[in-house]
Design an enzyme around this catalytic site. Structure first.
Site, short mmCIF file in Angstrom:
data_model
loop_
_atom_site.label_atom_id
_atom_site.label_comp_id
_atom_site.label_asym_id
_atom_site.label_seq_id
_atom_site.Cartn_x
_atom_site.Cartn_y
_atom_site.Cartn_z
N LYS A 84 0.81 -1.22 0.00
CA LYS A 84 0.00 0.00 0.00
C LYS A 84 0.84 1.28 0.00
O LYS A 84 0.42 2.32 -0.50
CB LYS A 84 -0.94 0.00 1.21
CG LYS A 84 -2.01 -1.08 1.20
CD LYS A 84 -3.04 -0.83 0.12
CE LYS A 84 -4.22 -1.79 0.23
NZ LYS A 84 -5.23 -1.57 -0.83
N GLU A 106 -9.75 5.82 3.18
CA GLU A 106 -10.50 4.73 3.77
C GLU A 106 -9.52 3.61 4.09
O GLU A 106 -8.45 3.53 3.50
CB GLU A 106 -11.58 4.23 2.80
CG GLU A 106 -11.11 3.22 1.76
CD GLU A 106 -10.03 3.72 0.81
OE1 GLU A 106 -9.22 2.88 0.33
OE2 GLU A 106 -9.96 4.93 0.53
N SER A 375 1.56 -9.73 -0.61
CA SER A 375 1.26 -8.30 -0.56
C SER A 375 1.44 -7.67 0.81
O SER A 375 1.56 -6.45 0.93
CB SER A 375 -0.18 -8.06 -1.03
OG SER A 375 -1.09 -8.83 -0.27
#
Length: 394
Positions: A84, A106, A375
């Site tokens: 991210k 969010e 991830s």
């Protein structure tokens, strides 16, 4: 291809008050891509702050057990513990370029919230994170991390109290503060230019992985596997191999407790609820009831617990360039345990879906080279996993 669309998927479906904001963002994004100074600054931060390039790791023990050669792209080793941060840094730099001093975002699993709070702290910006109260309860560690990084947490207690509802509230905030605020959307979804822009910032994963696997293995992988919520980590690694037609691209959705309404988040796998719709500014595959109302979802992983998928994934599926399947909560937890025990790597529950999928279908990949995008790391999920696995933490 029509601007802002991937085939029939994508577009801009937003209130009039937000159209100028997404148009401004598109213009700044286009100009940044052509600006050598912007690219240089982004690359410098990714190298010196984020820790790129992240390595790939060969899983010797799991490979022997499953009968295929397994490599992991280690996004869990990026600063903040997940992919991210790549997008958060990129968008935060664009926000500064637009002269906006406040960022909102969010988050579901909390990793995007942590990455956004980190980017805001690094670049000296104000930050507010919207998070469903269900996710706040199951991701307490990440909530504290965000607060420690200086972000304000706005609990969302409406709807399913998860990611979908956090996005709704963030959009309401943005509509009332658009002059000073940038909405740093965390996945490859939402109105144009977000899907294209988030994919651009995450493409670094695929570019690195392709060079690394060629160097380590001497060939391209037979398959690239990644979990798919909104789809940013998957699109990021897929981009590196999309032109290599012999490489299978496999996205793994959250099958939850099985493909029954409200028990999963597998948009493509549900033949009834999963169909074309519009959500959060984009036309894509959405889980919905017969009247078109958005269905509630379930996944053991907060980051995959979303009722829609990014429009580029819908396009890749329709064009048959990528294939999509699902892993259940049980499959996910199996992947979580096995990777931890066999390789000494504790994955995020999101990433564990990709691992669990391979374990379940390993016979299909016999003697093949498989690259999994890991991830995120699993620190945030230890409390959830311990409860699900019946392991008491003293």
């Amino acid at each position: 291809m029509k601007k802002g669309y991937f085939g029939e998927f994508g577009g801009i479906f937003m209130p009039e008050t937000l159209i100028p904001a997404v148009q401004q963002l598109e213009q700044v994004f286009i100009s940044a891509q052509q600006d050598g100074n912007f690219k240089q600054e982004l690359e410098k931060i990714l190298k010196e702050f984020v820790g790129r390039p992240t390595p790939i790791t060969f899983c010797k023990n799991l490979s022997e057990q499953l009968g295929c050669k397994i490599y992991l792209k280690r996004e869990d080793l990026a600063h903040t513990g997940a992919h991210k941060i790549n997008n958060a840094i990129g968008q935060a730099l664009l926000a500064k370029r637009m002269g906006k001093k406040r960022i909102i975002a969010e988050t579901g699993a909390g990793q995007h919230g942590v990455a956004t709070a980190t980017a805001a702290a690094f670049l000296g910006m104000d930050c507010t994170i919207y998070m469903g109260t269900v996710d706040i309860e199951r991701q307490k560690q990440n909530v504290f991390r965000m607060k420690l990084l200086g972000a304000k947490i706005h609990p969302v207690d409406s709807g399913s109290k998860t990611l979908k509802d956090a996005i709704n509230e963030a959009l309401r905030d943005w509509a009332g503060s658009v002059e000073t605020t940038h909405y740093l959307l965390g996945s490859a979804l939402g109105p144009h230019p977000y899907p294209e822009m988030v994919a651009y910032f995450q493409t670094v994963i695929g570019k690195e992985a392709k060079k690394q696997i060629l160097k380590m293995q001497g060939s391209l992988p037979d398959a690239v596997i990644a979990c798919v919520g909104g789809g940013s980590n998957a699109i990021g690694i897929f981009k590196g191999f999309i032109r290599d037609k012999k490489v299978r691209l496999i996205g793994v959705e959250a099958g939850g407790r099985g493909i029954k309404r409200h028990h999963h988040a597998a948009r493509f796998a549900d033949p009834v609820a999963g169909r074309l719709g519009i959500i959060h500014g984009s036309k894509t595959f959405v889980l919905q009831d017969p009247d078109g109302q958005i269905d509630n979802t379930h996944s053991v992983s907060a980051g995959l617990d979303y009722s829609a998928v990014g429009p580029e994934h819908a396009y890749l599926r329709k064009k048959k360039r990528a294939e999509y399947d699902f892993a259940t909560d049980t499959d996910c937890l199996k992947g979580f345990e096995e990777l931890s025990k066999q390789e000494g790597i504790i994955p995020a529950l999101e990433s564990a879906h990709a691992v669990g999928y391979l374990i379940k279908h390993h016979a299909e990949f016999k003697d093949q080279v498989v690259l999994i995008n890991l991830s995120g790391r699993g620190d945030k999920d230890l409390e959830i996993a311990s409860k699900e696995l019946g392991v008491k933490i003293e």
